[in-house]
Motif scaffolding. Sequence first.
Motif, PDB file in Angstrom:
ATOM      1  N   ARG A  28      -2.273  17.210  -2.639  1.00 57.75           N
ATOM      2  CA  ARG A  28      -3.440  16.270  -2.541  1.00 57.75           C
ATOM      3  C   ARG A  28      -3.198  15.187  -1.336  1.00 57.75           C
ATOM      4  O   ARG A  28      -4.258  15.074  -0.600  1.00 57.75           O
ATOM      5  CB  ARG A  28      -3.794  15.501  -3.589  1.00 57.75           C
ATOM      6  N   HIS A  29      -1.934  14.755  -1.060  1.00 53.48           N
ATOM      7  CA  HIS A  29      -1.545  13.642  -0.187  1.00 53.48           C
ATOM      8  C   HIS A  29      -0.934  13.795   0.727  1.00 53.48           C
ATOM      9  O   HIS A  29      -0.143  13.142   1.409  1.00 53.48           O
ATOM     10  CB  HIS A  29      -1.020  12.628  -1.155  1.00 53.48           C
ATOM     11  N   ILE A  48       6.322   7.866  -0.466  1.00 53.82           N
ATOM     12  CA  ILE A  48       6.236   6.782   0.608  1.00 53.82           C
ATOM     13  C   ILE A  48       4.784   6.864   1.442  1.00 53.82           C
ATOM     14  O   ILE A  48       4.962   7.873   2.163  1.00 53.82           O
ATOM     15  CB  ILE A  48       7.220   6.457   1.549  1.00 53.82           C
ATOM     16  N   THR A  49       4.000   5.965   1.574  1.00 54.36           N
ATOM     17  CA  THR A  49       2.962   5.997   2.315  1.00 54.36           C
ATOM     18  C   THR A  49       2.475   4.490   2.919  1.00 54.36           C
ATOM     19  O   THR A  49       2.887   3.767   2.559  1.00 54.36           O
ATOM     20  CB  THR A  49       1.697   6.527   1.507  1.00 54.36           C
ATOM     21  N   GLU A  50       1.994   4.504   4.048  1.00 51.90           N
ATOM     22  CA  GLU A  50       1.467   3.417   4.713  1.00 51.90           C
ATOM     23  C   GLU A  50      -0.211   3.390   4.398  1.00 51.90           C
ATOM     24  O   GLU A  50      -0.742   2.161   4.614  1.00 51.90           O
ATOM     25  CB  GLU A  50       1.443   3.567   6.290  1.00 51.90           C
ATOM     26  N   SER A  51      -0.835   4.125   3.714  1.00 56.24           N
ATOM     27  CA  SER A  51      -2.033   4.294   3.298  1.00 56.24           C
ATOM     28  C   SER A  51      -2.360   3.416   2.114  1.00 56.24           C
ATOM     29  O   SER A  51      -1.942   4.024   1.080  1.00 56.24           O
ATOM     30  CB  SER A  51      -2.792   5.571   3.325  1.00 56.24           C
ATOM     31  N   ALA A  52      -3.156   2.453   2.125  1.00 60.10           N
ATOM     32  CA  ALA A  52      -3.482   1.855   0.732  1.00 60.10           C
ATOM     33  C   ALA A  52      -4.590   2.700  -0.280  1.00 60.10           C
ATOM     34  O   ALA A  52      -3.894   2.930  -1.438  1.00 60.10           O
ATOM     35  CB  ALA A  52      -4.293   0.389   1.023  1.00 60.10           C
ATOM     36  N   PRO A  53      -5.420   3.506   0.423  1.00 57.30           N
ATOM     37  CA  PRO A  53      -6.299   4.264  -0.544  1.00 57.30           C
ATOM     38  C   PRO A  53      -5.389   5.518  -1.012  1.00 57.30           C
ATOM     39  O   PRO A  53      -5.420   5.727  -2.320  1.00 57.30           O
ATOM     40  CB  PRO A  53      -7.248   4.967   0.775  1.00 57.30           C
ATOM     41  N   LEU A  56      -3.101   4.073  -3.927  1.00 57.00           N
ATOM     42  CA  LEU A  56      -3.783   3.971  -5.299  1.00 57.00           C
ATOM     43  C   LEU A  56      -4.158   5.293  -5.596  1.00 57.00           C
ATOM     44  O   LEU A  56      -3.705   5.629  -7.094  1.00 57.00           O
ATOM     45  CB  LEU A  56      -4.945   3.025  -4.711  1.00 57.00           C
ATOM     46  N   GLU A  57      -4.531   6.246  -4.925  1.00 59.29           N
ATOM     47  CA  GLU A  57      -4.777   7.611  -5.415  1.00 59.29           C
ATOM     48  C   GLU A  57      -3.552   8.307  -6.219  1.00 59.29           C
ATOM     49  O   GLU A  57      -3.647   9.064  -7.135  1.00 59.29           O
ATOM     50  CB  GLU A  57      -5.382   8.481  -4.414  1.00 59.29           C
ATOM     51  N   VAL A 199      -8.313  -1.157  -3.316  1.00 56.95           N
ATOM     52  CA  VAL A 199      -7.672  -0.879  -1.932  1.00 56.95           C
ATOM     53  C   VAL A 199      -7.596  -1.783  -1.042  1.00 56.95           C
ATOM     54  O   VAL A 199      -6.540  -2.417  -0.402  1.00 56.95           O
ATOM     55  CB  VAL A 199      -8.470   0.401  -1.227  1.00 56.95           C
ATOM     56  N   ARG A 200      -8.607  -2.590  -1.022  1.00 54.06           N
ATOM     57  CA  ARG A 200      -8.576  -3.794  -0.132  1.00 54.06           C
ATOM     58  C   ARG A 200      -7.412  -4.831  -0.721  1.00 54.06           C
ATOM     59  O   ARG A 200      -6.840  -5.552   0.218  1.00 54.06           O
ATOM     60  CB  ARG A 200      -9.891  -4.614  -0.066  1.00 54.06           C
ATOM     61  N   LEU A 201      -7.342  -5.190  -1.848  1.00 49.96           N
ATOM     62  CA  LEU A 201      -6.326  -5.824  -2.457  1.00 49.96           C
ATOM     63  C   LEU A 201      -4.888  -5.304  -1.988  1.00 49.96           C
ATOM     64  O   LEU A 201      -4.045  -6.229  -1.833  1.00 49.96           O
ATOM     65  CB  LEU A 201      -6.471  -5.927  -3.911  1.00 49.96           C
ATOM     66  N   LEU A 202      -4.685  -4.084  -2.150  1.00 48.97           N
ATOM     67  CA  LEU A 202      -3.529  -3.529  -1.772  1.00 48.97           C
ATOM     68  C   LEU A 202      -3.125  -3.475  -0.300  1.00 48.97           C
ATOM     69  O   LEU A 202      -2.166  -3.957  -0.019  1.00 48.97           O
ATOM     70  CB  LEU A 202      -3.577  -1.926  -2.335  1.00 48.97           C
ATOM     71  N   ALA A 203      -4.152  -3.500   0.472  1.00 50.73           N
ATOM     72  CA  ALA A 203      -4.017  -3.799   1.835  1.00 50.73           C
ATOM     73  C   ALA A 203      -3.713  -5.132   2.033  1.00 50.73           C
ATOM     74  O   ALA A 203      -2.697  -5.143   2.907  1.00 50.73           O
ATOM     75  CB  ALA A 203      -5.276  -3.351   2.709  1.00 50.73           C
ATOM     76  N   GLY A 204      -4.204  -6.137   1.359  1.00 51.42           N
ATOM     77  CA  GLY A 204      -3.986  -7.476   1.734  1.00 51.42           C
ATOM     78  C   GLY A 204      -2.196  -7.637   1.405  1.00 51.42           C
ATOM     79  O   GLY A 204      -1.757  -8.495   2.011  1.00 51.42           O
ATOM     80  N   LEU A 205      -1.751  -7.262   0.258  1.00 54.39           N
ATOM     81  CA  LEU A 205      -0.474  -7.307  -0.219  1.00 54.39           C
ATOM     82  C   LEU A 205       0.458  -6.780   0.815  1.00 54.39           C
ATOM     83  O   LEU A 205       1.548  -7.189   1.019  1.00 54.39           O
ATOM     84  CB  LEU A 205      -0.270  -6.736  -1.708  1.00 54.39           C
ATOM     85  N   ASP A 206       0.106  -5.576   1.290  1.00 57.77           N
ATOM     86  CA  ASP A 206       1.127  -4.946   2.308  1.00 57.77           C
ATOM     87  C   ASP A 206       1.040  -5.797   3.488  1.00 57.77           C
ATOM     88  O   ASP A 206       2.153  -5.987   4.451  1.00 57.77           O
ATOM     89  CB  ASP A 206       0.216  -3.653   2.632  1.00 57.77           C
ATOM     90  N   ALA A 207      -0.075  -6.451   4.069  1.00 57.54           N
ATOM     91  CA  ALA A 207      -0.279  -7.164   5.143  1.00 57.54           C
ATOM     92  C   ALA A 207       0.680  -8.338   5.134  1.00 57.54           C
ATOM     93  O   ALA A 207       1.687  -8.726   5.628  1.00 57.54           O
ATOM     94  CB  ALA A 207      -1.593  -7.472   5.302  1.00 57.54           C
ATOM     95  N   GLY A 208       0.958  -9.205   3.704  1.00 60.00           N
ATOM     96  CA  GLY A 208       1.800 -10.035   3.508  1.00 60.00           C
ATOM     97  C   GLY A 208       3.254  -9.910   3.612  1.00 60.00           C
ATOM     98  O   GLY A 208       4.157 -10.044   4.123  1.00 60.00           O
ATOM     99  N   ALA A 209       3.304  -8.449   3.048  1.00 59.38           N
ATOM    100  CA  ALA A 209       4.894  -7.990   3.173  1.00 59.38           C
ATOM    101  C   ALA A 209       5.507  -7.655   4.259  1.00 59.38           C
ATOM    102  O   ALA A 209       6.540  -7.941   4.662  1.00 59.38           O
ATOM    103  CB  ALA A 209       4.965  -6.775   2.072  1.00 59.38           C
TER     104      ALA A 209
END
Length: 215
Positions: A28-29, A48-53, A56-57, A199-209
């Motif tokens: 799938r991924h 390991i992925t760079e994609s927030a969607p 989550l999936e 997905v948006r929340l995960l992307a925000g966490l990743d941006a901070g990290a």
Amino acid sequence: MYVITADQVASRHHPDRASELIDALVARHRSALVLPADQTAGDEVQLITESAPAALEIVLDATRDEHWSVGLGVGHVRTPLPDAARKASGTAFIAAREAVQAAKRADGRFALRAASAVPAEPGRRIDELDAAQVEALIRLVVLIRERRSDLGWEVADLARAGHLQKDIATMLGISAAAVSARLKAAMWRAEADALPALVRLLAGLDAGAGRAGTS
């Protein structure tokens, strides 16, 4: 970046399911993985992925059959990347290790850990992207899915694949009303409506990290 670590539940009493999980997740991924999925220590699986969607999936796919404790780590991954996930390192891996250990004791067998908090910015409260809150929201989706019946999964999987309800009814040989009832019982719409926000929340966490990883 996102590191997903899955540890098989009660592995001493069941056959090793790691290769089965890897095959299913890669099918799938594959395109979203930055390194091939790997079996690490014992029956543990790591992706390991760079994609927030995709992150989550992968979490939702891995928690679906309840054979796995799943930890999602958000943080920095050291570059250049090696040729295998088990050789990679960085704060995302530390976070994923903490998360999978916490998942073993958590409802839904899921936990999330982020390597750093997002600094406060004008007009935004610092707790908007708090990892514990994102973890709680994802766990609610996991628990909704745990209650889904086989009939519910049958229609939910077809809806997830993009089929319209009338087409699902034809494919399964049931009425459109029956499809609607099954989707409602499966809480399919509640799940689908929640995913973009998660997905948006995960992307925000990743941006901070990511900002912390380059400081």
